[in-house]
Design a protein around this motif. Structure first.
Motif, PDB file in Angstrom:
ATOM      1  N   UNK A   1       0.739  -1.103   0.007  1.00 14.34           N
ATOM      2  CA  UNK A   1       0.110   0.057   0.100  1.00 14.34           C
ATOM      3  C   UNK A   1       1.032   1.451   0.069  1.00 14.34           C
ATOM      4  N   UNK A   2       0.493   2.260  -0.781  1.00 10.99           N
ATOM      5  CA  UNK A   2       1.531   3.187  -0.900  1.00 10.99           C
ATOM      6  C   UNK A   2       1.305   4.277   0.353  1.00 10.99           C
ATOM      7  N   UNK A   3       2.603   4.627   0.919  1.00  7.31           N
ATOM      8  CA  UNK A   3       2.649   5.292   2.298  1.00  7.31           C
ATOM      9  C   UNK A   3       1.959   6.673   2.204  1.00  7.31           C
ATOM     10  N   UNK A   4       1.534   7.080   0.865  1.00  6.31           N
ATOM     11  CA  UNK A   4       0.840   8.257   0.666  1.00  6.31           C
ATOM     12  C   UNK A   4      -0.709   7.860   0.853  1.00  6.31           C
ATOM     13  N   UNK A   5      -1.161   6.885   0.924  1.00  8.51           N
ATOM     14  CA  UNK A   5      -2.667   6.520   0.920  1.00  8.51           C
ATOM     15  C   UNK A   5      -3.130   6.204   2.456  1.00  8.51           C
ATOM     16  N   UNK A   6      -4.085   6.521   2.567  1.00 10.40           N
ATOM     17  CA  UNK A   6      -4.963   5.781   3.754  1.00 10.40           C
ATOM     18  C   UNK A   6      -5.567   4.590   3.360  1.00 10.40           C
ATOM     19  N   UNK A   7      -5.900   3.664   4.010  1.00 12.48           N
ATOM     20  CA  UNK A   7      -6.692   2.423   3.646  1.00 12.48           C
ATOM     21  C   UNK A   7      -7.907   2.735   3.073  1.00 12.48           C
ATOM     22  N   UNK A   8      -8.465   3.605   3.338  1.00 12.07           N
ATOM     23  CA  UNK A   8      -9.694   4.239   2.562  1.00 12.07           C
ATOM     24  C   UNK A   8      -9.491   4.561   1.117  1.00 12.07           C
ATOM     25  N   UNK A   9      -8.359   5.293   0.993  1.00 13.61           N
ATOM     26  CA  UNK A   9      -8.038   5.792  -0.324  1.00 13.61           C
ATOM     27  C   UNK A   9      -7.509   4.622  -1.077  1.00 13.61           C
ATOM     28  N   UNK A  10      -6.589   3.787  -0.600  1.00 10.16           N
ATOM     29  CA  UNK A  10      -6.500   2.575  -1.228  1.00 10.16           C
ATOM     30  C   UNK A  10      -7.598   1.791  -1.983  1.00 10.16           C
ATOM     31  N   UNK A  11      -8.661   1.656  -1.020  1.00 13.33           N
ATOM     32  CA  UNK A  11      -9.696   0.863  -1.442  1.00 13.33           C
ATOM     33  C   UNK A  11     -10.594   1.622  -2.531  1.00 13.33           C
ATOM     34  N   UNK A  12     -10.527   2.778  -2.365  1.00  9.34           N
ATOM     35  CA  UNK A  12     -11.288   3.725  -3.534  1.00  9.34           C
ATOM     36  C   UNK A  12     -10.670   3.577  -4.882  1.00  9.34           C
ATOM     37  N   UNK A  13      -9.204   3.732  -4.840  1.00 11.04           N
ATOM     38  CA  UNK A  13      -8.260   3.629  -5.992  1.00 11.04           C
ATOM     39  C   UNK A  13      -8.292   2.488  -6.518  1.00 11.04           C
ATOM     40  N   UNK A  14      -8.365   1.340  -5.844  1.00  6.03           N
ATOM     41  CA  UNK A  14      -8.375   0.153  -6.550  1.00  6.03           C
ATOM     42  C   UNK A  14      -9.725  -0.190  -6.982  1.00  6.03           C
ATOM     43  N   UNK A  15     -10.863   0.321  -6.543  1.00  6.07           N
ATOM     44  CA  UNK A  15     -12.392  -0.098  -7.128  1.00  6.07           C
ATOM     45  C   UNK A  15     -12.165   0.821  -8.498  1.00  6.07           C
ATOM     46  N   UNK A  16     -11.674   2.060  -8.510  1.00  4.01           N
ATOM     47  CA  UNK A  16     -11.663   2.884  -9.715  1.00  4.01           C
ATOM     48  C   UNK A  16     -10.896   2.232 -10.903  1.00  4.01           C
ATOM     49  N   UNK A  17      -9.803   1.807 -10.405  1.00  5.40           N
ATOM     50  CA  UNK A  17      -8.745   1.262 -11.439  1.00  5.40           C
ATOM     51  C   UNK A  17      -9.354  -0.245 -11.933  1.00  5.40           C
ATOM     52  N   UNK A  18     -10.038  -0.972 -11.015  1.00  3.88           N
ATOM     53  CA  UNK A  18     -10.589  -2.142 -11.522  1.00  3.88           C
ATOM     54  C   UNK A  18     -12.009  -1.806 -12.366  1.00  3.88           C
ATOM     55  N   UNK A  19     -12.698  -0.904 -12.014  1.00  4.17           N
ATOM     56  CA  UNK A  19     -13.771  -0.301 -13.020  1.00  4.17           C
ATOM     57  C   UNK A  19     -13.250  -0.004 -14.418  1.00  4.17           C
ATOM     58  N   UNK A  20     -12.121   0.421 -14.550  1.00  8.48           N
ATOM     59  CA  UNK A  20     -11.669   1.049 -15.838  1.00  8.48           C
ATOM     60  C   UNK A  20     -11.312  -0.281 -16.356  1.00  8.48           C
ATOM     61  N   UNK A  21     -10.474  -1.280 -15.793  1.00  5.64           N
ATOM     62  CA  UNK A  21      -9.882  -2.573 -16.272  1.00  5.64           C
ATOM     63  C   UNK A  21     -10.796  -3.436 -16.916  1.00  5.64           C
ATOM     64  N   UNK A  22     -12.024  -3.485 -16.537  1.00  3.43           N
ATOM     65  CA  UNK A  22     -13.358  -4.165 -16.549  1.00  3.43           C
ATOM     66  C   UNK A  22     -14.314  -3.719 -17.551  1.00  3.43           C
ATOM     67  N   UNK A  23     -13.961  -2.303 -18.039  1.00  2.00           N
ATOM     68  CA  UNK A  23     -14.859  -1.715 -18.893  1.00  2.00           C
ATOM     69  C   UNK A  23     -14.518  -2.130 -20.247  1.00  2.00           C
ATOM     70  N   UNK A  24     -15.682  -1.516 -21.302  1.00  2.00           N
ATOM     71  CA  UNK A  24     -15.415  -1.835 -22.643  1.00  2.00           C
ATOM     72  C   UNK A  24     -14.099  -1.213 -23.287  1.00  2.00           C
ATOM     73  N   UNK A  25     -13.657  -0.201 -22.514  1.00  2.00           N
ATOM     74  CA  UNK A  25     -12.430   0.527 -22.740  1.00  2.00           C
ATOM     75  C   UNK A  25     -11.163  -0.215 -22.177  1.00  2.00           C
ATOM     76  N   UNK A  26     -10.980  -1.385 -21.895  1.00  2.00           N
ATOM     77  CA  UNK A  26      -9.893  -1.900 -20.935  1.00  2.00           C
ATOM     78  C   UNK A  26      -8.737  -1.807 -21.848  1.00  2.00           C
ATOM     79  N   UNK A  27      -8.718  -2.072 -23.259  1.00  2.00           N
ATOM     80  CA  UNK A  27      -7.421  -2.296 -23.880  1.00  2.00           C
ATOM     81  C   UNK A  27      -6.860  -0.912 -23.729  1.00  2.00           C
ATOM     82  N   UNK A  28      -7.798   0.306 -23.845  1.00  2.00           N
ATOM     83  CA  UNK A  28      -7.134   1.499 -23.827  1.00  2.00           C
ATOM     84  C   UNK A  28      -6.532   1.730 -22.425  1.00  2.00           C
TER      85      UNK A  28
END
Length: 273
Positions: A123-150
Motif C-alpha cells: 500500500x502506498x505510504x501516501x494513501x490511507x486504507x480508505x483511499x487505497x480501497x477507493x482507488x483499487x475500485x476505480x482502477x478495476x472499473x476501468x480495467x473491466x470496462x469496454x475500454x480496458x484495452x485503452x
C-alpha cells in the motif's frame, strides 16, 4: 476452513502442487489467497493459471505486474519477451477465458471480518486504507470496462510517482497500478522509487521500504509479494512478505493465516534464471 496465502507463483506449477500437498489443501473447505504474479518467467504458466481457475471460488487472487503485462500482450500493446516463457499460454485455445478471468481479478483484497489486506506490492505510504480501497475500485472499473484495452495501454510509465501530482484520471490510474503492483522502495516523502530491488541493507540511504513509511500498517496486516530479495524477511510486524523467489531457484512460500505457520517448497528443476 483454513486460509492460506501464497507468494509469487510465476508459472512454478509443480512447486505449487507440492506445496498445497504439504498442507492437504482441500478446495471444498480451504481458501487460497494468491498475492499476484501467477504467470511469467517460470516453466508452466499455462498449467498454473488453468489450475487456479479450476479451483473456483476458493481462490482469492490479486493482479501482479506480470499478470497485467500478460493482459497487455493479449491486447496487442506489448511484445512477448522470450524470458517470460508465455508461448504455450498464449497459444492456448482457452486464452480468451484466461484473459477474462484475469481481468476480473482485483488489485486489492480484504480478508472478511479481519483487518488483513493483500495486494501484490503493498500500500502506498501516501494513501490511507480508505483511499487505497477507493482507488483499487476505480482502477478495476476501468480495467473491466469496454475500454480496458485503452487503459492497459495507459498503465505504462513511472510518472507521476507521487500521489499529490496525480491530477487526471489517467495519472491516478497509472499511479494506482504502480503502487499496487510495482512498488518496493519510496523516498522519504512517500513518493515511489522504481530502480532498486535489492534488500534494504544494500539499498541507498535515501530510499526506504514502503512498509517502514506506511502509517496504515499501524491499523492492519498486509500480505504482499513482488520483492524476492526480501526472502520472506518480515521486517515489519504487520507486513508479511511472501515472494521468496521460487522462479529464481529459491522456494515457494505458503502462510497458514490462522496459525501464522509458514510452509516452503524448494524449486524443482529450476536453476537461477
Amino acid at each position: 476452513m483454513a486460509t492460506y496465502f501464497v507468494g509469487d507463483i510465476q508459472g512454478c506449477y509443480q512447486e505449487l502442487i507440492a506445496l498445497l500437498s504439504q498442507v492437504n489443501f482441500n478446495k471444498k473447505h480451504d481458501q487460497l489467497w494468491v498475492a499476484g504474479d501467477m504467470v511469467a518467467r517460470g516453466p508452466d504458466s499455462l498449467a498454473t493459471i488453468e489450475y487456479l481457475m479450476s479451483l473456483g471460488e476458493c481462490v482469492k487472487a490479486v493482479l501482479g505486474n506480470h499478470d497485467l503485462h500478460l493482459l497487455a500482450i493479449i491486447a496487442g500493446h506489448k511484445k512477448v519477451k522470450k524470458q517470460d516463457k508465455l508461448t504455450e499460454l498464449l497459444a492456448s485455445p482457452n486464452i480468451d477465458k484466461i484473459a477474462d478471468w484475469l481481468i476480473k481479478t482485483p488489485l486489492l483484497r480484504k480478508l472478511p471480518n479481519e483487518n488483513v489486506y493483500m495486494s501484490h506490492a503493498g500500500i502506498s505510504p501516501q494513501w490511507s486504507i480508505v483511499t487505497a480501497e477507493k482507488q483499487a475500485r476505480l482502477a478495476q472499473k476501468k480495467l473491466r470496462s469496454s475500454e480496458r484495452n485503452l487503459w492497459l495501454k495507459k498503465m505504462y510509465g513511472e510518472q507521476p510517482n507521487s500521489w499529490v501530482d496525480a491530477i487526471t484520471d489517467e495519472q491516478k490510474f497509472r499511479y494506482t497500478i504502480n503502487a499496487f503492483t510495482r512498488m518496493r522502495y519510496c523516498f522519504s516523502d512517500g513518493s515511489l522509487e522504481f530502480n532498486y530491488k535489492v534488500p534494504p541493507n544494500k539499498a541507498p540511504k535515501n530510499i526506504i521500504p514502503w512498509f517502514h513509511l506506511s502509517k496504515s500498517l499501524e491499523q492492519c496486516y498486509w500480505i504482499f509479494g513482488h520483492w524476492a530479495a526480501l526472502q520472506g524477511d518480515f521486517t515489519h510486524k504487520n507486513a508479511f512478505a511472501l515472494d521468496t523467489g521460487c522462479v529464481w531457484g529459491q522456494h515457494l512460500t505458503l502462510l497458514h493465516w490462522e496459525t501464522r505457520q509458514l510452509y516452503a517448497q524448494n524449486a524443482i528443476n529450476i536453476k537461477n534464471n
